[in-house]
Design a protein around this motif. Sequence first.
Motif, PDB file in Angstrom:
ATOM      1  N   ARG A 124     -20.691 -94.811 -75.969  1.00 26.46           N
ATOM      2  CA  ARG A 124     -20.912 -94.681 -77.404  1.00 26.46           C
ATOM      3  C   ARG A 124     -19.654 -95.146 -78.121  1.00 26.46           C
ATOM      4  O   ARG A 124     -18.533 -95.004 -77.610  1.00 26.46           O
ATOM      5  N   SER A 125     -19.847 -95.706 -79.318  1.00 23.57           N
ATOM      6  CA  SER A 125     -18.732 -96.219 -80.106  1.00 23.57           C
ATOM      7  C   SER A 125     -18.682 -95.511 -81.456  1.00 23.57           C
ATOM      8  O   SER A 125     -19.725 -95.172 -82.037  1.00 23.57           O
ATOM      9  N   PHE A 126     -17.462 -95.324 -81.952  1.00 25.46           N
ATOM     10  CA  PHE A 126     -17.253 -94.619 -83.214  1.00 25.46           C
ATOM     11  C   PHE A 126     -16.175 -95.349 -84.000  1.00 25.46           C
ATOM     12  O   PHE A 126     -15.223 -95.888 -83.423  1.00 25.46           O
ATOM     13  N   SER A 127     -16.319 -95.337 -85.332  1.00 23.51           N
ATOM     14  CA  SER A 127     -15.324 -95.933 -86.212  1.00 23.51           C
ATOM     15  C   SER A 127     -14.660 -94.824 -87.025  1.00 23.51           C
ATOM     16  O   SER A 127     -15.351 -93.965 -87.590  1.00 23.51           O
ATOM     17  N   ALA A 128     -13.325 -94.824 -87.043  1.00 20.75           N
ATOM     18  CA  ALA A 128     -12.575 -93.771 -87.724  1.00 20.75           C
ATOM     19  C   ALA A 128     -12.556 -94.024 -89.229  1.00 20.75           C
ATOM     20  O   ALA A 128     -12.125 -95.092 -89.682  1.00 20.75           O
ATOM     21  N   ALA A 129     -13.011 -93.019 -90.002  1.00 23.86           N
ATOM     22  CA  ALA A 129     -12.999 -93.144 -91.460  1.00 23.86           C
ATOM     23  C   ALA A 129     -11.650 -92.784 -92.057  1.00 23.86           C
ATOM     24  O   ALA A 129     -11.370 -93.100 -93.222  1.00 23.86           O
ATOM     25  N   GLU A 130     -10.800 -92.099 -91.276  1.00 26.61           N
ATOM     26  CA  GLU A 130      -9.461 -91.729 -91.728  1.00 26.61           C
ATOM     27  C   GLU A 130      -8.561 -91.571 -90.506  1.00 26.61           C
ATOM     28  O   GLU A 130      -9.022 -91.711 -89.371  1.00 26.61           O
ATOM     29  N   ALA A 131      -7.280 -91.294 -90.737  1.00 32.09           N
ATOM     30  CA  ALA A 131      -6.354 -91.108 -89.623  1.00 32.09           C
ATOM     31  C   ALA A 131      -6.714 -89.836 -88.858  1.00 32.09           C
ATOM     32  O   ALA A 131      -6.871 -88.768 -89.475  1.00 32.09           O
ATOM     33  N   LEU A 132      -6.847 -89.936 -87.547  1.00 33.26           N
ATOM     34  CA  LEU A 132      -7.343 -88.820 -86.741  1.00 33.26           C
ATOM     35  C   LEU A 132      -6.520 -88.635 -85.473  1.00 33.26           C
ATOM     36  O   LEU A 132      -5.953 -89.604 -84.936  1.00 33.26           O
ATOM     37  N   LEU A 133      -6.489 -87.390 -85.001  1.00 34.42           N
ATOM     38  CA  LEU A 133      -6.044 -87.075 -83.650  1.00 34.42           C
ATOM     39  C   LEU A 133      -7.300 -86.659 -82.886  1.00 34.42           C
ATOM     40  O   LEU A 133      -7.992 -85.715 -83.287  1.00 34.42           O
ATOM     41  N   VAL A 134      -7.597 -87.367 -81.797  1.00 38.33           N
ATOM     42  CA  VAL A 134      -8.872 -87.188 -81.098  1.00 38.33           C
ATOM     43  C   VAL A 134      -8.615 -86.698 -79.675  1.00 38.33           C
ATOM     44  O   VAL A 134      -7.759 -87.230 -78.959  1.00 38.33           O
ATOM     45  N   LEU A 135      -9.369 -85.672 -79.261  1.00 40.97           N
ATOM     46  CA  LEU A 135      -9.328 -85.158 -77.901  1.00 40.97           C
ATOM     47  C   LEU A 135     -10.655 -85.463 -77.242  1.00 40.97           C
ATOM     48  O   LEU A 135     -11.724 -85.103 -77.780  1.00 40.97           O
ATOM     49  N   VAL A 136     -10.610 -86.135 -76.100  1.00 41.92           N
ATOM     50  CA  VAL A 136     -11.823 -86.460 -75.342  1.00 41.92           C
ATOM     51  C   VAL A 136     -11.693 -85.848 -73.955  1.00 41.92           C
ATOM     52  O   VAL A 136     -10.671 -86.026 -73.284  1.00 41.92           O
TER      53      VAL A 136
END
Length: 780
Positions: A124-136
């Motif tokens: 799956r693909s996602f586009s960031a709408a703002e600055a993010l810290l992401v945990l996967v």
Amino acid sequence: MQPPVISRPLEPALFARSPGLERHRVAPGGLTVVALEPGDRLQVIDLEGDQAAELLAFAGNRPALSALGLEPSPGAAFIGHLLHDGSAEAAHVGAGLARSGIDSRHLPAAAQLWPAGTPAGFSRSFSAAEALLVLVAAPGGATPVDSQLRASELRLLIQRANPRSSLAPPLPAPLGELVDEFTISPGTARDYVVSAGQTIQVIDVAGRQCSDFVAFDRRGLDAGREIDLDPTVTRTLNGNAYPGPGLFSRFYDRDMQPMLEVVRDTVGRHDTFALACTARYYEAQGYFGHANCSDNISRAVAKHGVQGRPGWPAINFFFNTGVDAHQHLTLDEPWSRPGDYVLLRAMTDLVCASSSCPDDIDPANGWQPTDIHIRVYSDKERFSIAMANRKTPDADPVLTRESGFHPGTSALTRQFVDYRGFWTPTQFDGHGTIEEYHGCREKVAVMDLSALRKFEVLGPDAEALLDHCLTRDVRKLAVGQVVYSALCYEHGGMLDDGTLLRLGADAFRWIGGEDHAGIWLREQAEKLGMKVWIKSASEQIHNIAVQGPLARELLKQMIWTPGTQPKLEELGWFRFLNGRLDDYNGAPLMVSRTGYTGELGFEIWCHPDDAMAVWNRLWELGRPLGLVPLGLHALDMLRIEAGLIFAGYEFCDQTDPFEAGIGFCVPLKTKQADFIGKDALLRRSAHPQQRLVGLELEGNEPAAHGDCVRVGRAQVGVITSATRSPVLGKNIALCRLDIGYCEPGTELEVGKLDGQQKRIRAKVAAGTVAYDPDKSRVRA
């Protein structure tokens, strides 16, 4: 008019070819943290299939799943559980989140990215709408050996909306407490001081960039003596008469004192220890006044009172050179990829200098010099000794691991080698190769073989896939049975050999030597559109071999089996059982009657967490029987006597099973189903060119892998493996030989030196099995 010819080599994962793309790995049962900027695109890929995925996102300290178009999923709590498991890794991640204002003790629900049963490669693909810290995270945990529910890794691809203007990816996180760090721009060098016990990390930031390194004893300089790192002393004390690509374990000065110890190397191929590049080199090519590492190093160390030199003998990290068959120095583009590094521990106080090479006139730096980054770590830090392996060219490097049995083996020896990514003993202190060998032949021996790769093959099409990919007739394999087989490419060359276990109607376990075997099986399943999952199990299943005439007597005291399984003493050859250690409540185990020694033997398969309980019980019960540990050196003697083949010696992808001596596992006449490589193997078997044979050598001088085998001046074969057989009292060898010379008793000569000046007389043996050709011992 023809267009110009353009070079478009395939160069996976090279940053300079795709500066906007980043790759990250999420380990099975682990998590990875990445930062996204507005417009960045994140792709999460389920590499092996049927692996859950959880994701959390924060904008500052605010939960922000909606910025990726996601919503929380009820029950998605694995990330929270993982950050509270009490591990050092959890504490490290928690501290990092705290610095961003995120309280890991009170995390919101995560998003589950997909349901169960996803196929391999699903994403799956996602586009960031703002600055993010992401945990996967890739949810999973410890799995019993008799279960196939393995967690597998995820891959993250980040396509940056605004790639960095410089051709340099972000630096990897530090490995520990830093004392100093700095970046060296191409065409420059820098000096720095390191104290004994501190660790130097030389990082190739963007990949394919070499860096020269010199070092001086700091106390020697204070006394007015230049005691520098010496290549000739280093090669001699490491037992290398000639230079070769790679690194030595230690580097010495001209007084034969150790200066540096290599702790880690994620590349595995470096310079032959020649000179750093010089002004004279560039002048000879017509580039007058070109910046060069030797002059740069001379300027950098001048402040320490070191006399400049026109050419510096240096360790040239990441420089891909070699010495060819004609003793000519060769070079090509480096093997290093972005973030690759070498870690060295200082064994005395040093003055060092490192360069970032300016060479842009040949492939030395991939034609485009980039940065080198240096980090110096505190002497309080302790790093595991490791090299790195990659499953594929674009995969993240995986450092050498220790098996669950390592606390037991390391208490008995310091002699280890990186064998397929695991530290494996070569021989044991207080025993030695010969004693270990006789212990296996006469009593019972135990050996850690956890480096073998394990793959679960599951699903309704599992049997059909394996029957299509393996040379054996998998449809005839019963539950509880094991079969030895080969995996072949379409042209008939071997990818791997190994054993296949049938755990159920739709559940198999392939055990071999190659990580790529799992990838290759997955590719075939995808081509055929099959409903099947190939799950890596190497990290969840570790194994130990118990081999020798007393192996059954030992194991029957410690293996408990339920009524639905055979007792240990009833277990047939190439069969396995699922049982427990000692009793009903013991650790779950799988025991197979298999081995690699030609003796009666078994292998115990368990979860790494249970490994030491198995090890300790084996020694408790085994000491009265004369149990000995077994290392790789003794195992090599045993397997050569038994005529058992080894990857890279008896076979490669240019060798078919007939040439490798395992034609018995290719039932061309009886297997009705088509399988990969069948047509090629039919052609090859009808017109064989070579066969694997056993040789008996005259006298006491041994043969070695790669020695030529000749009749007169003509080479007719090559030695694949050789040993001195203690029980037979003679030197023996396995040899791939021209078909016209394979008749038993045929006299040949093994060439030494240049193959002409010295010969060892030999004759073809009756078969490849030199010891117990009827296999009465292994069948006992």
